[in-house]
Enzyme design. Structure first.
Site, PDB file in Angstrom:
ATOM      1  N   GLU A  53       1.046  -1.086  -0.240  1.00 48.02           N
ATOM      2  CA  GLU A  53      -0.211  -0.004   0.405  1.00 48.02           C
ATOM      3  C   GLU A  53       0.634   1.505   0.044  1.00 48.02           C
ATOM      4  OE1 GLU A  53      -2.960  -0.818   3.219  1.00 48.02           O
ATOM      5  OE2 GLU A  53      -4.489  -1.991   1.951  1.00 48.02           O
ATOM      6  N   GLU A  77      -4.002  -8.484  -1.461  1.00 48.20           N
ATOM      7  CA  GLU A  77      -4.262  -8.807  -0.441  1.00 48.20           C
ATOM      8  C   GLU A  77      -6.400  -8.084  -0.491  1.00 48.20           C
ATOM      9  OE1 GLU A  77      -2.939  -6.191   2.356  1.00 48.20           O
ATOM     10  OE2 GLU A  77      -4.314  -5.800   4.259  1.00 48.20           O
TER      11      GLU A  77
END
Length: 446
Positions: free
Chosen positions: A199, A297
């Protein structure tokens, strides 16, 4: 006529990956058009597999359960027949939010990385990975991802709350990945790929580090790619982005449009938290068809959702949407969490397909566990997505041809009403009933 094995999970019943009487194909009546037409001659991407993340929190939680319950969870995920057939995993390179705290593998300011030591992982994480690999048998595909460089390598001087990698430590940080690959390899856990950064566009209160698209491109091009190649790890793939779909086209384009960077990149990793814009996944394939796509994810945020059905449907909807847009593998987030939805060292509690109650020693299987199983148990590694034309209103669908020649068709009905659809294969047709809020997998052997 084809023979069919049918498996059903439905909300208002006791059916959970339950075998049912298979479909019966009959010769298609002249002039009729099936709602869903399978086209096995048309081929798309090849599947790597399905799996989940070996976080420290998951491994620690299972260590607090009785040995029998711990073994049950591992088998129910990784056994190729008794479990979901998981053949992939993700592991964090030192700490993430689902760790018991911030930690690294080196002492502060060790630019030579001479103190590199993964002994903490020997306590919980590596034993879980090794047990899972043993239960699975055969090839195991492992992705490793960092959440943050060590604090002393970063602009903000801490692992949490964003910050960025200081340029003077770019080569040191790149060598850190190679140290990790080598250390895990010595433990019998080969690393198949690393992502550049978990991220990279989000300042999180937990372990995080910001890269612009240009910074990620230049780190891969000038540091990570060359350092891994020089260290003899050019066979370990590099995955970029590892974040949400919403801006994945722009992020992937900056890196993959640069030939010097792109030569090192296997493909793009995606998460689901930024919305269900599946067409953007397909757009990246369209722009860069020689590169790959991997779901790295997804989880239900906001703590434990025991017994909820919408969580399973979220998995099913996202898996079908991504698989139909060239995604080649699917990695869930935490394999298991405790009764609180943790532990998480900053209180970012979430749900998982399996919740292990460390107080009562009970194991709870959420709807998401069964929904994932409708894909992972019946779409084998090496399966190829096939053509599917659907006019079935309100029914989501995807189909694959397995290495053994069987076809796996997944159908999902999120509505409050039952649905009946006809399925066509060559000159034959079968009728399928989908109960309200259900998912059905048909394995068709011709």
């Amino acid at each position: 006529m084809p023979t069919v094995q049918t498996v059903v999970t439905a909300k208002y019943t006791e059916e959970r990956l339950s075998p049912k009487q298979g479909l019966s194909f009959t010769a298609n009546a002249a002039g009729t058009q099936p709602d869903i037409m399978l086209n096995p001659e048309t081929s798309y991407q090849t599947m790597i597999g399905f799996g989940g993340a070996f976080t420290e929190s998951a491994a620690y939680t299972l260590s607090r359960m009785s040995p029998g319950k711990r073994s049950e969870v591992i088998r129910r995920y990784f056994h190729p027949v008794e479990g979901l057939g998981y053949s992939m995993g993700r592991v964090h390179i030192h700490s993430c939010d689902f760790s018991l705290g911030n930690y690294t593998y080196v002492e502060d300011n060790d630019k030579d990385l001479s103190t590199f030591d993964i002994s903490r992982d020997h306590k919980w994480v590596l034993p879980l990975i090794k047990d899972a690999m043993e239960i699975r048998g055969g090839t195991f595909t492992m992705l490793a991802s960092p959440w943050s460089p060590p604090a002393w390598m970063k602009s903000n001087g801490e692992m949490n709350n964003g910050g960025s990698l200081l340029p003077e430590y770019a080569d040191t940080w790149a060598r850190y990945y190679t140290k990790f690959i080598e250390a895990y390899g010595k433990e019998g856990v080969p690393i198949w790929a690393v992502s550049v950064q978990n991220e990279p566009a989000a300042v999180q209160v937990w372990d995080s580090c910001i890269y612009t698209a240009e910074q990620e491109r230049d780190f891969v091009k000038n540091h990570l790619g060359p350092v891994m190649r020089e260290a003899g790890h050019s066979g370990v793939n590099i995955v970029i982005w590892d974040h949400n779909r919403d801006i994945m086209v722009e992020r992937a384009s900056v890196v993959l449009s640069d030939p010097e960077a792109a030569q090192y990149v296997w493909g793009t990793g995606i998460h689901w938290y930024g919305g269900e814009e599946f067409e953007k996944v397909g757009k990246v394939h369209e722009l860069f068809p020689d590169k790959h796509l991997l779901f790295t994810e997804g989880c239900q945020e906001g703590g434990v959702k025991l017994g909820e059905w919408f969580t399973g449907e979220r998995y099913g909807r996202n898996m079908i949407g991504d698989l139909n847009n060239w995604t080649e593998g699917y990695l869930d987030w935490n394999l298991v969490l405790d009764e609180t939805g943790g532990p998480n060292h900053v209180g970012n509690l979430c749900d998982a397909p399996i919740i292990a109650d460390t107080v009562t020693d009970e194991v709870h299987y959420n709807s998401s566990y069964y929904y994932i199983g409708h894909f992972s148990k019946y779409i084998a590694p090496g399966a190829v997505r096939i053509g599917l034309d659907s006019q079935a209103d309100g029914v989501l669908s995807t189909a694959f041809r397995n290495p053994d020649g069987s076809l796996a068709l997944v159908l999902m009905n999120e509505s409050d009403e039952s649905r009946t659809v006809t399925i066509g294969l060559h000159e034959d047709t079968a009728e399928c009933n989908l109960p309200p809020h259900s998912i059905v997998t048909h394995v068709i052997s011709e």
